[in-house]
Design an enzyme around this catalytic site. Structure first.
Site, PDB file in Angstrom:
ATOM      1  N   VAL A 113       0.828  -1.203   0.000  1.00 53.96           N
ATOM      2  CA  VAL A 113       0.000   0.000   0.000  1.00 53.96           C
ATOM      3  C   VAL A 113       0.863   1.253   0.000  1.00 53.96           C
ATOM      4  O   VAL A 113       0.715   2.135  -0.835  1.00 53.96           O
ATOM      5  CB  VAL A 113      -0.943   0.012   1.223  1.00 53.96           C
ATOM      6  CG1 VAL A 113      -1.667   1.362   1.326  1.00 53.96           C
ATOM      7  CG2 VAL A 113      -1.950  -1.115   1.120  1.00 53.96           C
TER       8      VAL A 113
ATOM      9  N   ARG B 135      14.247  -3.462   2.993  1.00 50.98           N
ATOM     10  CA  ARG B 135      13.273  -2.836   2.099  1.00 50.98           C
ATOM     11  C   ARG B 135      13.800  -1.482   1.621  1.00 50.98           C
ATOM     12  O   ARG B 135      13.737  -1.164   0.420  1.00 50.98           O
ATOM     13  CB  ARG B 135      11.945  -2.665   2.834  1.00 50.98           C
ATOM     14  CG  ARG B 135      10.847  -1.968   2.025  1.00 50.98           C
ATOM     15  CD  ARG B 135      10.442  -2.767   0.821  1.00 50.98           C
ATOM     16  NE  ARG B 135       9.168  -2.321   0.276  1.00 50.98           N
ATOM     17  CZ  ARG B 135       8.755  -2.596  -0.950  1.00 50.98           C
ATOM     18  NH1 ARG B 135       9.520  -3.319  -1.762  1.00 50.98           N
ATOM     19  NH2 ARG B 135       7.584  -2.176  -1.375  1.00 50.98           N
TER      20      ARG B 135
ATOM     21  N   THR C 100      -2.392  -4.243   9.131  1.00 51.05           N
ATOM     22  CA  THR C 100      -3.241  -4.477  10.299  1.00 51.05           C
ATOM     23  C   THR C 100      -3.744  -5.912  10.223  1.00 51.05           C
ATOM     24  O   THR C 100      -4.853  -6.172   9.750  1.00 51.05           O
ATOM     25  CB  THR C 100      -4.421  -3.485  10.346  1.00 51.05           C
ATOM     26  OG1 THR C 100      -4.982  -3.345   9.027  1.00 51.05           O
ATOM     27  CG2 THR C 100      -3.982  -2.140  10.847  1.00 51.05           C
TER      28      THR C 100
ATOM     29  N   CYS D 236      -6.578  -8.680   2.998  1.00 51.55           N
ATOM     30  CA  CYS D 236      -7.768  -7.826   3.040  1.00 51.55           C
ATOM     31  C   CYS D 236      -9.058  -8.607   3.275  1.00 51.55           C
ATOM     32  O   CYS D 236      -9.622  -8.589   4.359  1.00 51.55           O
ATOM     33  CB  CYS D 236      -7.872  -7.022   1.742  1.00 51.55           C
ATOM     34  SG  CYS D 236      -6.563  -5.813   1.524  1.00 51.55           S
TER      35      CYS D 236
ATOM     36  N   ARG E 174       1.100 -13.564   2.116  1.00 55.05           N
ATOM     37  CA  ARG E 174       0.435 -13.323   3.394  1.00 55.05           C
ATOM     38  C   ARG E 174      -0.971 -13.923   3.424  1.00 55.05           C
ATOM     39  O   ARG E 174      -1.781 -13.691   2.550  1.00 55.05           O
ATOM     40  CB  ARG E 174       0.349 -11.820   3.685  1.00 55.05           C
ATOM     41  CG  ARG E 174       1.687 -11.151   3.931  1.00 55.05           C
ATOM     42  CD  ARG E 174       1.515  -9.656   4.089  1.00 55.05           C
ATOM     43  NE  ARG E 174       0.930  -9.034   2.902  1.00 55.05           N
ATOM     44  CZ  ARG E 174       0.515  -7.775   2.854  1.00 55.05           C
ATOM     45  NH1 ARG E 174       0.612  -7.009   3.922  1.00 55.05           N
ATOM     46  NH2 ARG E 174       0.017  -7.282   1.735  1.00 55.05           N
TER      47      ARG E 174
END
Length: 426
Positions: free
Chosen positions: A13, A36, A81, A256, A327
């Site tokens: 994101v 990263r 999150t 998500c 993920r």
């Protein structure tokens, strides 16, 4: 718009957000992951969301030094999150990010959160952390807003700048600054929510709606399997009606759709409401991997193939097609259930990183060339390369080009199925 912008969290994101702003403004891109930061400085995005050419064209100071945030007065927080093993919200990354921001907050700064949360989290969780670590008062010395992320990993059509941006602020004046800041780069425009809670709720129901709709399709697939009806053919027929919604069954993973509903159900239960429909959908979707594995076991038995020691190849491990993101992939549920039956499982994925697969799931990835001939193939993730290879790829993985194929997403053309292959699809 003369705000100095910083982005905290440079993942799937945050990086596209940083790049979009970096094309128009000089910004600070912060992440705690030093590897990263190092790879981004070298012009490489290992999430494949941004090209090397795009990174060269933007003005972003990539850093893992939180004190650099003192140079900005508009901070966008875009950290993960996740949920924990009990399907409860894990706000640790968000709280840690708020701590870092708080320690480096300057007077007059606006902090906008993009991370998906339950309604109220920004003001109830994030603001107290910002105040504690900054020593400042929210609404007086600094301000907050919320603008839910809508990044769809792997989607090159619906991007940060082409999707309408929902924005909110704690006061009308803050809302206008947040709206103007995002409008400076988001071509699709902004939608001003009436409050931070409204914006938070809007985000969390986007994926909850998809989750429930997919759960319905998965439940239909379970029913039709017992009735010996092909679900894909049923949906194709039903889809000829103008208002039939285009959803299909499948594994629901990722960061998500398989996660966000639990944020809403957590908050609902906290205020005394039991969200039965949402939780029922979650239960159906979370159990689908086991159903797929058990169906394959039954097929092996009926085919006279000894289950114990049978070889099964799983094609694809990422949570969705054409992305390297592992993920919360539900393919692992299929793998682990098959292993419970002492089935030998070998996994390949053209997008995933072998190191990440081992770290995340303890799964050793093989290249297609290294795979042993299998009794069955689970076509789990329709990466472009696999779909283009179609039956040729799948058949080449089977012993003597014969066996059982499980097509989770119904991507293989049933009409072209070789006669010596038994096909089952969700």
């Amino acid at each position: 718009m003369n705000r100095k912008i910083g982005v905290v969290g440079l993942g799937y994101v945050g990086l596209p957000v940083a790049v979009a702003f970096g094309k128009e403004h000089n910004i600070i891109g912060f992440d705690i992951n030093e590897n990263r930061i190092s790879t981004l400085k070298q012009g490489t995005d290992y999430t494949n969301e941004v090209t090397g050419e795009e990174l060269k064209e933007v003005s972003i100071d990539f850093t893992s030094d939180g004190s650099k945030l003192k140079e900005v007065d508009f901070i966008i927080v875009a950290v993960p999150t996740p949920i924990n093993e009990h399907n409860q919200p894990d706000l640790t990354p968000l709280v840690k990010a708020a701590e870092t921001v708080g320690k480096n907050l300057v007077n007059g700064t606006i902090v906008v959160f993009e991370s998906t949360v339950y309604p109220g989290a920004t003001e109830e969780v994030c603001v107290p952390v910002l105040e504690r670590f900054s020593g400042m008062k929210c609404g007086v010395d600094f301000f907050v807003g919320y603008s839910p992320e809508r990044i769809n990993p792997g989607d090159k059509k619906h991007t940060f700048t082409t999707i309408t941006k929902v924005v909110s602020g704690q006061t009308p004046e803050v809302l206008e600054v947040v709206a103007d800041t995002y409008a400076s780069v988001v071509k699709a425009g902004v939608h001003k929510a009436s409050s931070i809670k409204v914006a938070e709720a809007a985000k969390v129901i986007e994926n909850t709606q998809r989750d429930v709709n997919i759960a319905l399709m998965n439940e239909l697939a379970l029913i039709f399997d017992r009735l010996d009806i092909d679900t894909a053919e049923v949906l194709e027929a039903a889809g000829t009606k103008w208002n039939f919604l285009n959803f299909s069954p499948g594994l629901v993973g990722g960061h998500c759709i398989g996660v966000d509903p639990y944020y809403l159900t957590h908050k609902a239960q906290a205020v005394g409401y039991q969200p039965d429909v949402i939780l029922a959908g979650r239960r159906i979707n979370d159990d689908l991997g086991k159903f797929i594995a058990r169906t394959l076991v039954k097929k092996l038995i009926k085919a006279g193939i000894g289950v114990q020691g049978a070889m099964v190849t799983v094609l694809g491990l990422t949570f969705k097609e054409n992305v390297p993101d592992l993920r919360n992939s539900k393919v692992i549920d299929v793998i682990r259930e098959l292993q419970e039956y002492d089935i030998k499982v070998q996994v390949t994925d053209v997008e995933a990183e072998a190191i990440e697969a081992m770290r995340e799931y303890g799964v050793s990835l093989s290249t297609i060339a290294d795979l042993k001939p299998a009794d069955a193939v689970v076509f789990a993730v329709p990466h472009r390369e696999y779909v283009e290879g179609s039956w040729n790829v799948v058949q080449s993985l089977l012993k003597d080009k014969t066996g059982i194929v499980v097509d989770v997403k119904s991507c293989l053309d049933k009409a072209l199925k070789p006669d010596n292959i038994e096909l089952w699809r969700l």
